[in-house]
Design an enzyme around this catalytic site. Sequence first.
Site, PDB file in Angstrom:
ATOM      1  N   GLU A   1       0.854  -1.193   0.000  1.00 34.28           N
ATOM      2  CA  GLU A   1       0.000   0.000   0.000  1.00 34.28           C
ATOM      3  C   GLU A   1       0.884   1.235   0.000  1.00 34.28           C
ATOM      4  OE1 GLU A   1      -2.946   0.021   3.082  1.00 34.28           O
ATOM      5  OE2 GLU A   1      -3.356  -2.131   2.820  1.00 34.28           O
TER       6      GLU A   1
ATOM      7  N   ASP B   1      -4.624   9.135  10.551  1.00 31.24           N
ATOM      8  CA  ASP B   1      -3.268   8.632  10.792  1.00 31.24           C
ATOM      9  C   ASP B   1      -2.697   9.135  12.107  1.00 31.24           C
ATOM     10  OD1 ASP B   1      -3.067   7.198   8.361  1.00 31.24           O
ATOM     11  OD2 ASP B   1      -2.768   9.081   7.303  1.00 31.24           O
TER      12      ASP B   1
END
Length: 254
Positions: free
Chosen positions: A45, A56
């Site tokens: 990814e 995140d």
Amino acid sequence: MNRINKVFEKKKNLLSIYFTAGFPKINDTLKIIKELDKSRVDMIEIGLPFSDPLADGPTIQKSSEKALINGMTTNLLFDQLKDLRKISDVPVVIMGYFNPILQYGIERFCSNCKDVGIDGLIIPDLPADIYKKNYKNIFKKYKLNMMFLITPQTSNERINLIDKLSKGFIYMVSSYSVTGARDSFDDYQIDYFKRIKKMKLSNPVLIGFGIGNNNTYKTACKYSNGAIIGSAFIKHIKKNGVKSIKDFIKLIKD
């Protein structure tokens, strides 16, 4: 058949590795892919850096910030990836937030993904119903799988909708929190994993967020088709360099 679908047909206990494009250095993208390919990971990814990556944790946020300072752009990423399929046949996914993709142009972005050999996209902030209404046909046109995220808060009804719309796999977020490696999962998370496993979804499931060692990887594999590791990998290459990738993968798998 899409490479993502093929890999799930052939293997169990998959390991997918996430890294941020343009980190640690601007031209590390293909170098990292080469080393991951040599290390026999099952999927890769690539994170498209964004200035406001809400899902995140601090490690990936900082890597995204550094990548942008380094000069990483969407155009540059596609230029770097033009030789992707000369060096690896591993399934590759781009994970990015919707705003930069929308600004770039959805169809233009998907067309470029197809041209360089990207197999699918993960867009955490694109709701499934908006995707179905406005963008599903574009993804289909360019033969790109679209993977959606579920969390402990996602209702069974919503999970079933996501299962119908996802192509490739479902990204099972292990906890309420943002990304970041942990040493183990708590009882609440294990109960969540068991609940999703009992649903017998039509798509494979990969567990991500909080996975960074052999223990959490093996636990994730027990309750799903495999694991996604990001923060722990980014910390490793920042500290030890790209050439040490094989050592990291060995620690996770062995």
